[in-house]
Each structure stands twice: as structure tokens, then as C-alpha cells.
Design a protein around this motif. Structure first.
Motif, mmCIF file in Angstrom:
data_model
loop_
_atom_site.group_PDB
_atom_site.id
_atom_site.type_symbol
_atom_site.label_atom_id
_atom_site.label_comp_id
_atom_site.label_asym_id
_atom_site.label_seq_id
_atom_site.Cartn_x
_atom_site.Cartn_y
_atom_site.Cartn_z
ATOM 1 N N UNK A 210 0.828 -1.202 0.000
ATOM 2 C CA UNK A 210 0.000 0.000 0.000
ATOM 3 C C UNK A 210 0.864 1.254 0.000
ATOM 4 N N UNK A 211 0.416 2.235 -0.773
ATOM 5 C CA UNK A 211 1.067 3.552 -0.838
ATOM 6 C C UNK A 211 2.553 3.461 -1.202
ATOM 7 N N UNK A 212 2.875 2.402 -1.950
ATOM 8 C CA UNK A 212 4.226 2.265 -2.525
ATOM 9 C C UNK A 212 5.351 2.035 -1.511
ATOM 10 N N UNK A 213 5.004 1.611 -0.283
ATOM 11 C CA UNK A 213 6.080 1.352 0.686
ATOM 12 C C UNK A 213 6.926 0.156 0.261
ATOM 13 N N UNK A 214 6.306 -0.759 -0.466
ATOM 14 C CA UNK A 214 7.056 -1.916 -0.982
ATOM 15 C C UNK A 214 6.748 -2.037 -2.467
ATOM 16 N N UNK A 215 7.775 -2.255 -3.308
ATOM 17 C CA UNK A 215 7.558 -2.441 -4.748
ATOM 18 C C UNK A 215 8.103 -3.795 -5.158
ATOM 19 N N UNK A 216 7.343 -4.509 -5.984
ATOM 20 C CA UNK A 216 7.820 -5.795 -6.483
ATOM 21 C C UNK A 216 8.560 -5.579 -7.797
ATOM 22 N N UNK A 217 9.768 -6.133 -7.889
ATOM 23 C CA UNK A 217 10.534 -6.070 -9.140
ATOM 24 C C UNK A 217 10.936 -7.496 -9.457
ATOM 25 N N UNK A 218 10.578 -7.968 -10.632
ATOM 26 C CA UNK A 218 10.940 -9.352 -10.931
ATOM 27 C C UNK A 218 11.546 -9.518 -12.319
ATOM 28 N N UNK A 219 10.759 -9.273 -13.378
ATOM 29 C CA UNK A 219 11.287 -9.509 -14.728
ATOM 30 C C UNK A 219 12.322 -8.455 -15.122
ATOM 31 N N UNK A 220 11.987 -7.200 -14.852
ATOM 32 C CA UNK A 220 12.896 -6.127 -15.272
ATOM 33 C C UNK A 220 13.751 -5.678 -14.090
ATOM 34 N N UNK A 221 14.875 -6.374 -13.920
ATOM 35 C CA UNK A 221 15.749 -6.111 -12.774
ATOM 36 C C UNK A 221 16.173 -4.645 -12.703
ATOM 37 N N UNK A 222 16.355 -4.038 -13.892
ATOM 38 C CA UNK A 222 16.832 -2.636 -13.893
ATOM 39 C C UNK A 222 15.823 -1.685 -13.231
ATOM 40 N N UNK A 223 14.576 -2.131 -13.052
ATOM 41 C CA UNK A 223 13.586 -1.283 -12.370
ATOM 42 C C UNK A 223 13.962 -1.002 -10.916
ATOM 43 N N UNK A 224 14.888 -1.788 -10.380
ATOM 44 C CA UNK A 224 15.385 -1.507 -9.022
ATOM 45 C C UNK A 224 15.781 -0.028 -8.930
ATOM 46 N N UNK A 225 16.453 0.438 -9.976
ATOM 47 C CA UNK A 225 17.025 1.786 -9.956
ATOM 48 C C UNK A 225 15.971 2.859 -9.757
ATOM 49 N N UNK A 226 14.831 2.722 -10.429
ATOM 50 C CA UNK A 226 13.786 3.740 -10.272
ATOM 51 C C UNK A 226 12.934 3.475 -9.033
#
Ligand code: UD1
Length: 354
Positions: A303-319
Motif C-alpha cells: 500500500x502507498x508504494x512502501x514496498x515495490x515488487x521487481x521481478x522480470x525487469x531487474x533494472x527497475x530496481x534503480x527507479x
């Protein structure tokens, strides 16, 4: 009158942490016997927690160690059976979702000893995770189910489990409360908000060389350094894969103690992990978390972006790791009294529930 005997089965790192507040709470009411399966055995994966949290030495250590899931779980079961037959506990406490949890739950239920599951009702709905199998099976043989969240109650309802389910909050929040009261959460002015804290140990992130390398390369590009506490499983893979000295932005650390981990979360800019527990602890300590998984059982943290799931596009970690969070919803995981409530409920059980 004889005190009732409660047996606790522990074996993996997160279970030592969940067990610590229960051990304190149980002393008054129960004769308490602890069995360590030996699933985790390195000093920094096991004994360090007993020393730091001043937990008593388990009465038994099964030395089940590593191995395939079948071999590991099977060895634990074979060793647990005679112990439970001799000790004749009135109930067996199991925690979370590891192979140690399942082994304890299966053996006890077949001996008609009530199983009490702490952290019941969690679901990722991903059956490729061994933990998901462990959760589902353990919940279905449990006599009393202690759930942390409303979501867990709904998950159990979908599977027809509605009796003896108690929402008591999260024992890991009890531990955070203990940390606050004991001044563990000190601010380190020099580094506060200037590093990321990372842990990675799930087979789908560690056992594929290309993926693991992509994760390390993403860490390398982050705007602040990464304190990476490396699980032995991950270390084995990294050491065959790459020369760690070429990653200037990553500090490769040995697994850290519980208090050090909590301090790192508290002082970090954000957390990057595939652990279940760390996602929750990041939330409890009001830190942004990026979770390298396709789903999570701790859905409240999303909720409210406190946790984001990143799986296929590892580079999304950066944003994602720098993306802003919204309002914080407090008390999602209870008020720090979960362990006491569990013990109170168990002490007042009228008849043994099977
Ligand atoms: C286990 C749990 C996982 C939990 C994690 C916490 C299962 C199925 N998984 O995963 O849910 O999040 O613990 O850390 O029970 N190893 C060592 N020394 C140790 C422990 C492990 O070297 O003290 C190495 C071994 O090579 C072993 C590998 O790590 O084969 C994996 O250990 P294992 O206990 O099987 O699973 P985890 O990945 O730790």
C-alpha cells in the motif's frame, strides 16, 4: 498441578527471531522444550542469535543441515518422532514456513499432538516456492492458528479453515518493540539515509547466474552504496560467478546479527531484498523496500508504494528504490503483544484441540 509442556521447533534464521519473544512469554505458564533442527548451522546463521537475544540452549539439536528438500525434511522428521514420543508435549509450536516448520507439524499431527502455528494463513499463491507448500500443509494440520493480519484470516477462510484462528499481530513486531525499548535503534548520523541495505537468498534469484549478475550490476549503478549481507547460499553462487572486487558500489558483508540487521534497516535509505521477514521489518521501521519477487504474502506493505515488487525487469530496481512513498498506515502488524497473547490463549485452552 503439573505445568503443561510446550515444545517449540526451530531451525532457520527467521525462526530464532520469532521464537525469542515467545520463549520469554512462555516461561511463566509452560514447561518449555525447544528443538533446533539444525537446518541453519553456521555461527552467523544460528548461534549468533541465541547469544545476542540471550535465548536458552535448545534441549535437542538434530543437525539436519543442508540437502535436498526431501532429504532435509525427512531427516528432521525421523529424528523428531522419537523425541516427541519421549517428551509427550501437550502441544507443539511451529513458526513460519520453512522445512523445519513442516517437519515439526507433520510429525506432531501424526502423533496426535496439537500443532500451534505461529504466522499462519500467509499465502503467496506461488506453489513453486517451497515455503508456500510448507505453509499450506502446516495450516491444514494445525489445531490453533495464530495469524498476523486480516488478510491471513481471509486466506484461511478460502481454504475452509475458520476454527481456532486468532489474529494476534506479528511476533516480529514484538521484537521491534523490544529493540525500541532497549535503544537498539540508534541513528548513525554519518551514514543515515546514505546507503541501501540488501539481502538475496531465494533460489530463483541466486541459482541463475545471469539473473544474479544482473542484480549485482543493478546494485553497482545505484546512486548510494549497497550494504549487501550475503547468505551462505548466495555466497557460494557469487564466488563461482564473478570477482566481487570489481563491484565498487557493493559492500559484501557476512550475514549480520539480528540487532545489526535492525540497525541497518533503520539507518538505510531503503531496503532491497527477497526475504519475507525483511519486507515486513522495513515497513515496521518506515523504510521503502524493493522486493525482488513476482508476488508477496505481505500484501499490506504494498500500500502507498512502501514496498515495490521487481521481478522480470531487474533494472527497475534503480527507479523503484527512489520512488516516493505515500501515507504510512501504522499498526498493520499489531501492537507488540503478540507473544503474550499467544501464550495466554494457549494457557486457557479448555480441552486439547486436535
Ligand atoms: C530457508 C527457508 C526460507 C527462509 C530462509 C531464511 C526453507 C524451504 N526455506 O532458506 O524460507 O527465508 O531459510 O534464511 O526452509 N547454508 C549454509 N549454512 C547455513 C545454512 C545454509 O551454508 O547455516 C547453505 C547450504 O548450502 C544450504 C543453502 O544454504 O544448502 C540453503 O539453506 P536451506 O536451509 O536449505 O534454505 P535457505 O535458502 O536458507
Amino acid at each position: 498441578m503439573r505445568k503443561k509442556k510446550l515444545m517449540a521447533i526451530i531451525g532457520a534464521r527467521p525462526q530464532f527471531i520469532k521464537h525469542a519473544p515467545l520463549e520469554i512469554a512462555a516461561q511463566k505458564e509452560f514447561d518449555f522444550v525447544t528443538v533446533h533442527t539444525g537446518q541453519h548451522y553456521d555461527y552467523r546463521m544460528s548461534q549468533i542469535f541465541f547469544d545476542e537475544l540471550k535465548m536458552s540452549r535448545p534441549a535437542y539439536n538434530l543437525n539436519a543441515g543442508s540437502g535436498g528438500h526431501g532429504a532435509q525434511t525427512g531427516k528432521m522428521m525421523a529424528d523428531l518422532e522419537p523425541i516427541m514420543e519421549n517428551e509427550k508435549p501437550d502441544g507443539v509450536l511451529v513458526y513460519g514456513d520453512t522445512n523445519s516448520t513442516l517437519a515439526g507439524a507433520l510429525v506432531a499431527s501424526k502423533l496426535h499432538i496439537p500443532v500451534y502455528h505461529v504466522e499462519a494463513g500467509l499465502r503467496s499463491y506461488n506453489r513453486e516456492m517451497p515455503e508456500e507448500i510448507n505453509r499450506v500443509l502446516t495450516d491444514h494440520v494445525s489445531s490453533v492458528l495464530f495469524v498476523p493480519t486480516q488478510q491471513a484470516i481471509w486466506n484461511l477462510e478460502k481454504e475452509g479453515i475458520t476454527k481456532n484462528v486468532y489474529q494476534i499481530g506479528d511476533v516480529m513486531y514484538d521484537m521491534i518493540d523490544i529493540c525500541r525499548k532497549n535503544n537498539i535503534l540508534q541513528k548513525d548520523e554519518e551514514v543515515f539515509g546514505k546507503f541501501y541495505y540488501a539481502t538475496i537468498h531465494r533460489p530463483y534469484n541466486t541459482d541463475n547466474d545471469e539473473r544474479l549478475l544482473r542484480i549485482l550490476e543493478a546494485f553497482e549503478q545505484l546512486p548510494y552504496p549497497v550494504d549487501f549481507a550475503v547468505h551462505p547460499r548466495t555466497l557460494k553462487r557469487i564466488s563461482t560467478l564473478s570477482d566481487t572486487t570489481k563491484f565498487n558500489n557493493i559492500h559484501f558483508l557476512e550475514p549480520v546479527s539480528y540487532f545489526d540487521s535492525i540497525r541497518k534497516i533503520h539507518n538505510s535509505r531503503a531496503v532491497i531484498t527477497d526475504s519475507g521477514g525483511l519486507q515486513k521489518e522495513a515497513y515496521m521501521l518506515e523504510k521503502k523496500c524493493v522486493t525482488l519477487r513476482s508476488e508477496t504474502e505481505w500484501v499490506e506493505t504494498l500500500q502507498n508504494n512502501w514496498n515495490s515488487l521487481v521481478f522480470d525487469k531487474i533494472e527497475d530496481i534503480l527507479t523503484e528504490v527512489e520512488s516516493p512513498v505515500g501515507d504510512y498506515i501504522p499498526a498493520l502488524y499489531g501492537d507488540g503483544t503478540a507473544a503474550n497473547e499467544i501464550i495466554e490463549i494457549l494457557a486457557n485452552l479448555k480441552t486439547p484441540v486436535l
